[in-house]
Design a protein around this motif. Structure first.
Motif, mmCIF file in Angstrom:
data_model
loop_
_atom_site.group_PDB
_atom_site.id
_atom_site.type_symbol
_atom_site.label_atom_id
_atom_site.label_comp_id
_atom_site.label_asym_id
_atom_site.label_seq_id
_atom_site.Cartn_x
_atom_site.Cartn_y
_atom_site.Cartn_z
ATOM 1 N N ALA A 78 0.834 -1.202 0.000
ATOM 2 C CA ALA A 78 0.000 0.000 0.000
ATOM 3 C C ALA A 78 0.869 1.252 0.000
ATOM 4 O O ALA A 78 0.575 2.228 -0.707
ATOM 5 C CB ALA A 78 -0.931 -0.007 1.211
ATOM 6 N N GLN A 79 1.923 1.262 0.765
ATOM 7 C CA GLN A 79 2.820 2.419 0.811
ATOM 8 C C GLN A 79 3.512 2.607 -0.538
ATOM 9 O O GLN A 79 3.648 3.728 -1.020
ATOM 10 C CB GLN A 79 3.848 2.260 1.926
ATOM 11 C CG GLN A 79 4.742 3.467 2.096
ATOM 12 C CD GLN A 79 5.749 3.298 3.222
ATOM 13 O OE1 GLN A 79 5.752 2.290 3.911
ATOM 14 N NE2 GLN A 79 6.596 4.280 3.389
ATOM 15 N N ALA A 81 2.360 1.694 -3.437
ATOM 16 C CA ALA A 81 1.354 2.173 -4.388
ATOM 17 C C ALA A 81 1.093 3.664 -4.185
ATOM 18 O O ALA A 81 0.966 4.418 -5.155
ATOM 19 C CB ALA A 81 0.065 1.382 -4.229
ATOM 20 N N LEU A 82 1.027 4.105 -2.933
ATOM 21 C CA LEU A 82 0.821 5.529 -2.663
ATOM 22 C C LEU A 82 2.012 6.356 -3.134
ATOM 23 O O LEU A 82 1.845 7.464 -3.640
ATOM 24 C CB LEU A 82 0.559 5.759 -1.180
ATOM 25 C CG LEU A 82 -0.862 5.468 -0.732
ATOM 26 C CD1 LEU A 82 -0.982 5.575 0.781
ATOM 27 C CD2 LEU A 82 -1.842 6.396 -1.396
ATOM 28 N N ARG A 83 3.229 5.826 -2.967
ATOM 29 C CA ARG A 83 4.419 6.524 -3.460
ATOM 30 C C ARG A 83 4.331 6.680 -4.976
ATOM 31 O O ARG A 83 4.624 7.740 -5.522
ATOM 32 C CB ARG A 83 5.686 5.742 -3.121
ATOM 33 C CG ARG A 83 6.261 6.083 -1.794
ATOM 34 C CD ARG A 83 7.561 5.280 -1.616
ATOM 35 N NE ARG A 83 8.260 5.739 -0.460
ATOM 36 C CZ ARG A 83 9.189 6.683 -0.470
ATOM 37 N NH1 ARG A 83 9.562 7.229 -1.603
ATOM 38 N NH2 ARG A 83 9.762 7.078 0.647
ATOM 39 N N SER A 84 3.937 5.615 -5.643
ATOM 40 C CA SER A 84 3.821 5.639 -7.097
ATOM 41 C C SER A 84 2.758 6.647 -7.537
ATOM 42 O O SER A 84 2.953 7.406 -8.492
ATOM 43 C CB SER A 84 3.474 4.242 -7.604
ATOM 44 O OG SER A 84 3.244 4.254 -8.983
ATOM 45 N N LEU A 85 1.631 6.665 -6.818
ATOM 46 C CA LEU A 85 0.554 7.601 -7.125
ATOM 47 C C LEU A 85 1.018 9.041 -6.905
ATOM 48 O O LEU A 85 0.758 9.930 -7.720
ATOM 49 C CB LEU A 85 -0.659 7.293 -6.248
ATOM 50 C CG LEU A 85 -1.917 8.107 -6.510
ATOM 51 C CD1 LEU A 85 -2.470 7.787 -7.884
ATOM 52 C CD2 LEU A 85 -2.951 7.798 -5.444
ATOM 53 N N GLY A 86 1.738 9.280 -5.811
ATOM 54 C CA GLY A 86 2.264 10.613 -5.532
ATOM 55 C C GLY A 86 3.261 11.061 -6.574
ATOM 56 O O GLY A 86 3.264 12.220 -6.998
ATOM 57 N N PHE A 100 -4.995 11.226 -5.473
ATOM 58 C CA PHE A 100 -4.123 11.415 -4.316
ATOM 59 C C PHE A 100 -4.741 12.406 -3.330
ATOM 60 O O PHE A 100 -4.777 12.164 -2.120
ATOM 61 C CB PHE A 100 -2.742 11.903 -4.784
ATOM 62 C CG PHE A 100 -1.705 11.906 -3.709
ATOM 63 C CD1 PHE A 100 -1.080 10.733 -3.332
ATOM 64 C CD2 PHE A 100 -1.344 13.083 -3.070
ATOM 65 C CE1 PHE A 100 -0.116 10.720 -2.335
ATOM 66 C CE2 PHE A 100 -0.385 13.086 -2.066
ATOM 67 C CZ PHE A 100 0.225 11.897 -1.707
ATOM 68 N N ILE A 103 -7.753 10.820 -1.521
ATOM 69 C CA ILE A 103 -7.311 9.909 -0.458
ATOM 70 C C ILE A 103 -6.832 10.708 0.745
ATOM 71 O O ILE A 103 -7.151 10.398 1.892
ATOM 72 C CB ILE A 103 -6.193 8.973 -0.976
ATOM 73 C CG1 ILE A 103 -6.758 7.975 -1.982
ATOM 74 C CG2 ILE A 103 -5.514 8.239 0.173
ATOM 75 C CD1 ILE A 103 -5.698 7.179 -2.708
ATOM 76 N N LEU A 104 -6.085 11.768 0.480
ATOM 77 C CA LEU A 104 -5.553 12.608 1.548
ATOM 78 C C LEU A 104 -6.676 13.266 2.351
ATOM 79 O O LEU A 104 -6.662 13.244 3.581
ATOM 80 C CB LEU A 104 -4.632 13.667 0.947
ATOM 81 C CG LEU A 104 -3.777 14.477 1.896
ATOM 82 C CD1 LEU A 104 -2.800 13.551 2.611
ATOM 83 C CD2 LEU A 104 -3.031 15.546 1.131
ATOM 84 N N GLY A 107 -8.567 10.695 4.493
ATOM 85 C CA GLY A 107 -7.814 10.355 5.704
ATOM 86 C C GLY A 107 -7.898 11.458 6.737
ATOM 87 O O GLY A 107 -8.047 11.199 7.935
#
Length: 164
Positions: A78-79, A81-86, A100, A103-104, A107
């Motif tokens: 998950a981390q 994937a989030l790095r890739s999305l960012g 992104f 999601i932010l 959260g």
């Protein structure tokens, strides 16, 4: 099409498209689907959905190796994937940026809801009463509270006024 129409005195009314014969119509107060959907079935979670959620959580936290700037790091999927999305959002991909940010904000909203719940519980509980007795360090006698200097103002006299 045969016309089964008899006059109003003839007994049976017209039968045709959108007008079924009386013998084929549902009786008043009787459901056409007697077993039907049970009450609350829409809101009841299925056993498979809980198993699927558990599977997704296990997969999301599975460690994967990622190469960043020539160094290999191990992190949850998950981390990564989030790095890739960012990274995609930073490179100008508007869809990635929208996802992104969504999601932010989701959260942040969840954190706000949790914090509000904690604050509400704190407001509902009784305030603990703390009694402080200030004594002189040299002779041990009690010092009157109006002679004590408190940082940032305050002190027992001001707290008493706020509580009332």
């Amino acid at each position: 099409m045969t016309d089964n129409a008899r006059g109003p005195e003839g007994g049976e009314a017209r039968v045709g498209y959108g007008r079924p014969p009386k013998s084929g119509q549902f009786r008043k107060g009787v459901s056409g689907n007697p077993k039907g959907k049970p009450k609350g079935a829409k809101n009841r979670p299925r056993a498979e959905s809980e198993q699927l959620r558990a599977l997704i959580r296990r997969e999301a936290y599975r460690p994967v190796k990622v190469r960043i700037d020539g160094t290999e790091l191990t992190m949850p999927l998950a981390q990564a994937a989030l790095r890739s999305l960012g990274t995609a959002a930073l490179s100008g991909e508007t869809r990635a940026l929208a996802i992104f940010l969504k999601i932010l904000s989701a959260g942040a909203a969840e954190e706000d809801a949790v914090m509000e719940e904690i604050l509400e519980e704190a407001r509902e509980t009784e305030k603990p009463v703390i009694r402080v007795r200030i004594v002189d360090a040299v002779d041990g006698r009690a010092v009157p509270t109006d002679e004590v200097l408190y940082p940032y103002g305050g002190g027992p006299a001001q707290r008493d006024r706020q509580d009332k």
